[in-house]
Design a protein around this motif. Sequence first.
Motif, PDB file in Angstrom:
ATOM      1  N   ILE A 172       0.828  -1.207   0.000  1.00  0.00           N
ATOM      2  CA  ILE A 172       0.000   0.000   0.000  1.00  0.00           C
ATOM      3  C   ILE A 172       0.862   1.257   0.000  1.00  0.00           C
ATOM      4  O   ILE A 172       0.366   2.357   0.250  1.00  0.00           O
ATOM      5  N   SER A 173       2.155   1.102  -0.284  1.00  0.00           N
ATOM      6  CA  SER A 173       3.072   2.240  -0.163  1.00  0.00           C
ATOM      7  C   SER A 173       2.719   3.348  -1.149  1.00  0.00           C
ATOM      8  O   SER A 173       2.859   4.533  -0.825  1.00  0.00           O
ATOM      9  N   VAL A 174       2.250   2.986  -2.352  1.00  0.00           N
ATOM     10  CA  VAL A 174       1.913   4.010  -3.344  1.00  0.00           C
ATOM     11  C   VAL A 174       0.742   4.856  -2.843  1.00  0.00           C
ATOM     12  O   VAL A 174       0.790   6.092  -2.853  1.00  0.00           O
ATOM     13  N   MET A 175      -0.314   4.184  -2.419  1.00  0.00           N
ATOM     14  CA  MET A 175      -1.490   4.917  -1.950  1.00  0.00           C
ATOM     15  C   MET A 175      -1.163   5.733  -0.705  1.00  0.00           C
ATOM     16  O   MET A 175      -1.617   6.863  -0.553  1.00  0.00           O
ATOM     17  N   ALA A 176      -0.363   5.155   0.201  1.00  0.00           N
ATOM     18  CA  ALA A 176       0.019   5.891   1.402  1.00  0.00           C
ATOM     19  C   ALA A 176       0.835   7.127   1.049  1.00  0.00           C
ATOM     20  O   ALA A 176       0.659   8.200   1.645  1.00  0.00           O
ATOM     21  N   ALA A 177       1.710   6.995   0.051  1.00  0.00           N
ATOM     22  CA  ALA A 177       2.528   8.132  -0.357  1.00  0.00           C
ATOM     23  C   ALA A 177       1.669   9.235  -0.973  1.00  0.00           C
ATOM     24  O   ALA A 177       1.883  10.425  -0.712  1.00  0.00           O
ATOM     25  N   VAL A 178       0.702   8.858  -1.788  1.00  0.00           N
ATOM     26  CA  VAL A 178      -0.188   9.858  -2.394  1.00  0.00           C
ATOM     27  C   VAL A 178      -1.013  10.550  -1.305  1.00  0.00           C
ATOM     28  O   VAL A 178      -1.228  11.765  -1.337  1.00  0.00           O
ATOM     29  N   LEU A 179      -1.485   9.784  -0.327  1.00  0.00           N
ATOM     30  CA  LEU A 179      -2.246  10.382   0.773  1.00  0.00           C
ATOM     31  C   LEU A 179      -1.385  11.374   1.549  1.00  0.00           C
ATOM     32  O   LEU A 179      -1.840  12.477   1.896  1.00  0.00           O
ATOM     33  N   GLN A 180      -0.138  11.003   1.801  1.00  0.00           N
ATOM     34  CA  GLN A 180       0.746  11.903   2.549  1.00  0.00           C
ATOM     35  C   GLN A 180       1.033  13.171   1.760  1.00  0.00           C
ATOM     36  O   GLN A 180       0.988  14.275   2.303  1.00  0.00           O
TER      37      GLN A 180
END
Length: 1009
Positions: free
Chosen positions: A327-335
């Motif tokens: 989920i690193s991509v989605m977490a990065a976009v959220l951040q």
Amino acid sequence: MSQDYLDPEILSDFFIEAKEHLETIEPNLLQLEKTPENLGLLNEIFRPMHSLKGASGFLGLHKINGLAHKAENILDELRQGAMAVNSAIMDVILSATDALRQIVDNLETTGREGEVDTASIIARIESILAVEFSAPGAAQQATANDAPEAAAQTAEAPAELAEAEDATESLEPDAMNADAPQAASGPLNIRWQNVHLEPSPDFDPTPYVLTTVGEGHLTDFLEESRDLVGSLNEGLLELEKNPDGSGELVNDIFRYFHNIKGNSGIIGYRELNALTHEAETLLNRVRKGEMRTSRAVIDLLLAVVDLIEELLGRIEVDGMKASPKDISVMAAVLQATTEAGELAVPEQYRAMLMPDSEAAAGPGEALAPADAQAQDAAWPETAPEVAPEQAKPQAPAPNPAANGYDAEDVDIFEQTVLHQLKSLDLAMDMLRQDASQRDIIDGLYRSLTTLQNSSGYMGLGEIKGYSERTAGLVDQARKSDLGFELMLDILSQEISILKDMIISALAGIKGVAPESLALPPEAEAAPAPEAEPKPEPKPEVKPAPKSEPKPEPKPETKPKPEPKPAPSATAKPAPSAAAKPAAVAVPPVTAAQAAFEAGQPQQKGATTIRVDHEKLDHLMNLIGELIINRNRYSMIARALAEGLEDVGDVAQQLTETTYAMARISDDLQDTIMKVRMVPVHTVFSRFPRLVRDLSRKSGKQVELITEGEETELDKSVGEEIGDPLVHLIRNSLDHGLEPEDERIAAGKNPKGHVWLRAYHKGNSVAIEVEDDGRGIDPEKMRQVGVKKGLCTAEEAKLLDDRQAVDLIFAPGFSSAEKITDVSGRGVGMDVVKTNIKNLKGNIQIHTEVGKGSRFTLTLPLTLAIIDALMVQVGDGTYAIPLDAVSETTKIEVERLSEVNHRKALTLRGEVLGIIELSELMGLPGNSDNREILPVVIIHDNDRRLGIVVDKLLERQEIVIKPLGQYLNTFEINGISGATIMGDGSVVLILDPHEVYRLATATTKQTGHD
């Protein structure tokens, strides 16, 4: 820390008090965000956190103690005015509260604190304190996402902290986002449905075991999480319609994410916990008015909800394992979005996301990296500036002098040690009488362990060491085969020495004479009562948590180097054209959709039902009446055996008791059926999101109108009907509704409408999917049927309009001119019909060219018990569902005529087809020369058919039983199940829809012959 050797009474009180403290802290924190100047609220938060720290320290619960201590430190700085309340501080304290609640729950249920990651939270607190005290100007850049990054850069982090950071680094990729420039174009809008998130090369997909208590706990988590996912979809769609509306809606959405985050942390589902944490952080800014909910942000959050749903589907309940997903991509976009205040894509993920993004309405100018950083720094999330005189370090004095102890800690320490010393005396007295009492020996060990932890907390190292050695003697003795009576003398000496040491140390702390601290002769061995803590902070006198390290300000070195794609410093993504995008490539169908189209069983749904307690009370009353009737039967049997009563009187009593039993069983059945009934809203709630996504994907304006959501149906029916309805709605949007220009040309509203309604229809539930689109053209259906090889041109001409429209249910049929990810593959409608048939229901189509179509599903209220008409054919008995029976009659043979090679009868002006049931079932015909024929007239929607039987028997309630796995391997046409009669015989249940189809096929075959 294990609770195995702690006093159960003290632990029980601790659990109650800890939960009360945590329940007090969280609402006060949320209120503090609205009124940060309220010093009274800060004190109300500080006091329970301080009490929790003290109590956990006495019990030796080091993880709770360390985290509560750090949270107390930052709260104290707020109370002293050295720091100002901001979102970063609120987030970290909320995270600490969640973790503390999770540890307390783990202790209460499993006896262990569990693998709860407190190190990262402590590191965030330390970094916030370090930033505040190191450089006043740096405080403006301390946001909720900067804190973990700064903690990761702390030079003197403990070994376990570094280990915890390594474990969570892939889940919360703060480091990789800190230096990554934001997306260089204006506001973006990504088509998340077309995005395939590639896992990072170092991602480990190995399944891991969840830290749950048992399967029941995990099942409860899944059910609650799926409910929350449904609430998130509804809330986000409502927020999209009214982005500047009620703040209560945003708070609700925030709370849904917060609940999933907390629950996933309890079971140890790392990916889900990290993802919801980032979503919660974003929503926190929205709640405060620091960020707007644009369409792109709503799309991002809905994509997060989809990912949450996928993560839930990766949980294996039987093995209590989770198959991780990166989920690193989605977490990065959220951040990045949280920091920028609008949808932003980090540099390293542009290649993955940018091809499927479009420029939203807004400025098309690109932001230079420097401008982007300046814009990020200007958002109001940054911490308020701290005055230089307030930024001085407020390091507590490490001197453990007597006058440095907190008064509350001293009171609790005194009560605890005196209680434990009295317990030691009582235990030794009982062991002198019987040294084999294992529970007393265990209690002795627990008391010594409590003294060890308490003295260690107070910084009394000598007493702690002596208590530890004495407890070790007890532990060795109880594990050996030697009799414990051999240890009593030496233990008496050791305990006496320990008692003197404790009394002397306690007198020194309090500044009183040791004689005044003598144990009362009748001291009750009760847990220490809760003392009201004082708001003053207590100096650090214990060596438990390490003092805050002093990190260097923002070193550029990272704990884990991150490879970055070579960014183009000067190239700017061109703004996309305003025209509508062309048709995108067809992505693969989802796993759930593929499973449905393949006819595979659906994922197991919720296994619990919420029941009104009044229904349970009524069931209990009925059980009581059953017991009374059972006893009455016993009395009647005894009277018959002893011959005390006349047979006629006994028969009368039997009849009355049987009637009473019938009444009770009917009432019991009705109540159970009501318990199983759930509103159809639980099924309908998933479709607004579906229609919204399909509307966006197809470029059509569509409004979904739901009616009758309060209609109730059996839970098992509701679980099975969801996927067929999904396919019907997809077909309505893709095939039924015309494009906007075509609707305008036809004089229609540019916005299409889809109605989803439910209502009761006799003893059935009807669910309709209706649209105001182009309708279904029977002539086109005939042409497609010939083209697909489903029928010949000659057969197509013989089809009436209804039969031509019904070709839509043939396998492989599709009228779509091109294949899309929505429809056109020629699968789905045949599976819909099969699923409806498996539910003992039927589907009917009403359509009008140019005006629209309506699909009506008729389903039984329950799949368990039905009313049936029993008929006899030859030597066998069959059951026909009473819902499908229009009437029964007897006709003269001479009234029968032949129409199109089929027997027919004119009944009250209506021509009915007549067929022998024995002929349909392949049974020998009736050889009697009958002049009067018993006929059952059944209906399949609005079509009727007369079935000739040998004898009409009676109406009866029957319990439906499946045919079983073995019989289902055979092609048994016309049979939907079986039931067991009172005499033990098995009766087959006819399927009216299949019977009508067989009758039509038999007639056609006879006509060809």
